[in-house]
Design an enzyme around this catalytic site. Structure first.
Site, PDB file in Angstrom:
ATOM      1  N   ASN A  16      82.783   8.073  62.786  1.00 61.44           N
ATOM      2  CA  ASN A  16      83.412   8.972  63.697  1.00 61.44           C
ATOM      3  C   ASN A  16      82.311   9.735  64.325  1.00 61.44           C
ATOM      4  OD1 ASN A  16      85.352  10.849  64.457  1.00 61.44           O
ATOM      5  ND2 ASN A  16      85.232  12.114  62.799  1.00 61.44           N
TER       6      ASN A  16
ATOM      7  N   SER B  25      41.193  32.027 107.044  1.00 58.78           N
ATOM      8  CA  SER B  25      40.762  32.022 105.798  1.00 58.78           C
ATOM      9  C   SER B  25      40.786  33.350 105.157  1.00 58.78           C
ATOM     10  CB  SER B  25      39.789  31.118 105.395  1.00 58.78           C
ATOM     11  OG  SER B  25      40.165  29.877 105.637  1.00 58.78           O
TER      12      SER B  25
ATOM     13  N   ASN C 168      52.761  41.675  98.938  1.00 53.44           N
ATOM     14  CA  ASN C 168      54.091  42.022  99.100  1.00 53.44           C
ATOM     15  C   ASN C 168      54.525  43.094  98.260  1.00 53.44           C
ATOM     16  OD1 ASN C 168      53.696  40.195  96.849  1.00 53.44           O
ATOM     17  ND2 ASN C 168      55.889  39.454  97.124  1.00 53.44           N
TER      18      ASN C 168
ATOM     19  N   ARG D  76      70.816  26.116  61.613  1.00 54.24           N
ATOM     20  CA  ARG D  76      69.714  25.289  61.500  1.00 54.24           C
ATOM     21  C   ARG D  76      68.781  25.312  62.832  1.00 54.24           C
ATOM     22  NH1 ARG D  76      71.643  19.554  59.850  1.00 54.24           N
ATOM     23  NH2 ARG D  76      73.882  20.412  60.158  1.00 54.24           N
TER      24      ARG D  76
ATOM     25  N   ASP E 229      78.382  20.904  70.954  1.00 55.36           N
ATOM     26  CA  ASP E 229      77.095  20.508  70.719  1.00 55.36           C
ATOM     27  C   ASP E 229      76.514  19.183  70.841  1.00 55.36           C
ATOM     28  OD1 ASP E 229      78.136  19.612  68.274  1.00 55.36           O
ATOM     29  OD2 ASP E 229      77.152  20.822  67.129  1.00 55.36           O
TER      30      ASP E 229
ATOM     31  N   ALA F 107      83.160  25.236  69.466  1.00 52.03           N
ATOM     32  CA  ALA F 107      81.780  25.715  69.554  1.00 52.03           C
ATOM     33  C   ALA F 107      81.630  27.117  68.489  1.00 52.03           C
ATOM     34  CB  ALA F 107      81.443  25.982  71.003  1.00 52.03           C
TER      35      ALA F 107
END
Ligand code: UD1
Ligand code: MG
Length: 450
Positions: A172, A390, A371, A18, A104, A12
């Site tokens: 590969n 409500s 809150n 890119r 990756d 890594a």
């Protein structure tokens, strides 16, 4: 058969230029988890004895992300063989199998890794097992050249390949399994006399063959080893993983009304007979019990939902929401760091944050737990069976006792005792006939002017 010891080396150190990002490439997330985390999870399934992650200089954030696994630093990016050599210090004298992977390629599965390790035990006793694939477009991948007996003779990098070698479809994938007893010597002998002037790990095959060691190929699914180099590939890998996660959710007994519109995290857990509507997004850390219905357009993150609950449409469940059995969370309701106990209903246009809503309580449309005062966060506690009218504001810290009723439109700033009524709003005044008188007066004024 007793298993040979296993070590895994994950490369890594690449800068990921890119990606055009300030974040190291392997920390970009797929289904809510950094790519390197996916690779480590796959590797973890094989229960390895050692894992080493090879990073570049200054990649402390990658090291922190992979801890407690150790990292080795490759000082300069001189190629994949040089990167593996950077891990040698931590693996010196390791007697078992060594798997080399890339950080990756997050979609690699434990099944493929196991197949590679198992292939090391073939009668030919291969020093190197290479993962091969046959992508629709072989592009610039290295090509695997086989000998007459199906053994691997060499790997040629695309830039160094002759036309007839470029015509080979077997490529590969990059992953390799080594015999630890032979790899240090073989990889140590790799040079950099090639088109890029890099130390190619792939050269190990020819070196092994020249020394009389066999090399083998295991073929895998090319979609598993898509490497992420740019954001477009990140999106491609995300899409493939989402397809896997949707499939797994359905295989485990969830109904997805339109699978392509449901987005999962790597760790989403759904119970049996869960029904998920269209356009639902699961962030990390969500566990959903059996028979839960999640209607369209819900967003959930770090949330536990118990069996039989009904959510949405358009509900947002934020971190720390715990929804009890058979509770209902309706449209345009946001819940954060709050427990909604069994059978409670929060059905419309409401914010519940830093709170408890007791069992069977009913929260009216437009209720807000206030809150936050600009400095701290405070709790609201709503007792079992309470009824909040409500458009009420509950100014925390405050509690509403079990069975209490809060009148609609109240701004509640003091605790409400159990079983009592609290009304906290201006008293209504009524003036009989006032409206008709008002209109008469206005009409008269208008007639005079005209
Ligand atoms: C490599 C293979 C190629 C194969 C392809 C599959 C070599 C020489 N070539 O090519 O045959 O088809 O992968 O994707 O191995 N890395 C380091 N340090 C370095 C160089 C690379 O850590 O000095 C890491 C990168 O971060 C990356 C991985 O090794 O994770 C592969 O390197 P990359 O440059 O992408 O190799 P390819 O040219 O793609
Ligand atoms: Mg690559």
């Amino acid at each position: 058969m007793t298993r040979r010891p296993l070590a895994c080396v994950i490369l890594a150190a690449g800068k990921g230029t890119r990606m055009k990002s300030d974040l190291p490439k392997v920390l970009h997330r797929v289904a809510g988890r950094p790519m390197i985390g996916h690779v480590l999870a796959a590797v973890g399934e094989l229960d390895p004895d050692h894992v080493v992650v090879v990073v570049g200089p200054g990649m402390e954030d990658v090291a922190a992300s992979v801890a407690p696994y150790p990292t080795a630093v490759q000082e300069r990016q001189l190629g994949t063989a040089d990167a593996v050599r950077a891990a040698f210090g931590l693996l010196e004298g390791f007697p078992g199998d060594v798997l080399v992977l890339y950080g990756d390629t997050p979609l690699v599965t434990p099944k493929t890794l196991r197949a590679m390790v198992e292939a090391r035990a073939q009668v030919s006793d291969p020093a190197v097992v290479v993962l091969g694939m046959r992508p629709a477009d072989p592009g610039a991948y290295g090509r695997l050249i086989l000998d007459g007996g199906g053994g691997l003779e060499k790997i040629v990098e695309y830039l160094d390949a002759a036309p007839e070698e470029r015509a080979v479809g077997l490529c590969n994938a990059g992953l390799m399994a080594f015999d630890g007893a032979r790899m240090f010597d073989l990889i140590g002998r790799i040079g950099n006399d090639n088109a890029k002037g890099e130390f190619y790990l792939t050269d190990v095959v020819q070196i092994a063959r020249a020394g009389g060691h066999a090399c083998a190929v295991v073929e895998g699914d090319d979609q598993e080893v898509i490497g992420v180099n740019a954001r477009a590939e990140l999106a491609e890998v995300e899409a493939l993983l989402q397809r896997r996660l949707r499939r797994a959710a359905m295989d485990n007994g969830a109904t997805l009304a339109d699978p392509d519109t449901v987005y999962f995290s790597f760790d989403t857990k759904l119970g049996r007979d869960v029904v998920v509507g269209q356009n639902v997004v699961f962030g990390p850390g969500v566990t959903v019990g059996d028979r839960v219905e999640i209607k369209p357009f819900c967003h959930l993150e770090q949330v536990t939902v118990s069996s039989g609950a009904i959510l949405g449409p358009y509900a947002r469940l934020r971190p720390g929401a715990v929804i009890g059995p058979d509770a209902h969370i309706g449209n345009f309701v946001e819940i954060k760091n709050a427990t909604v106990e069994a059978g409670a209903k929060v059905n419309h246009l409401t914010y519940i944050g830093d709170a408890r809503v007791g069992a069977k309580a009913n929260i009216g449309a437009g209720t807000i737990t206030c809150n936050y005062d600009g400095f701290g966060k405070y709790r609201t506690d709503i007792g079992e069976g309470a009824f909040i009218g409500s458009n009420s504001s509950l100014v925390a810290p405050v509690s509403v006792g079990a069975g209490a009723i809060v009148g609609a439109g109240s701004v509640v700033t003091q605790d409400v005792a159990a079983e009592s009524l609290a009304v906290a709003r201006g008293r209504q005044q009524s003036y009989p006939g006032w409206a008709a008188d008002f209109r008469d007066r206005k009409r008269l004024e208008k007639a005079k002017k005209g």
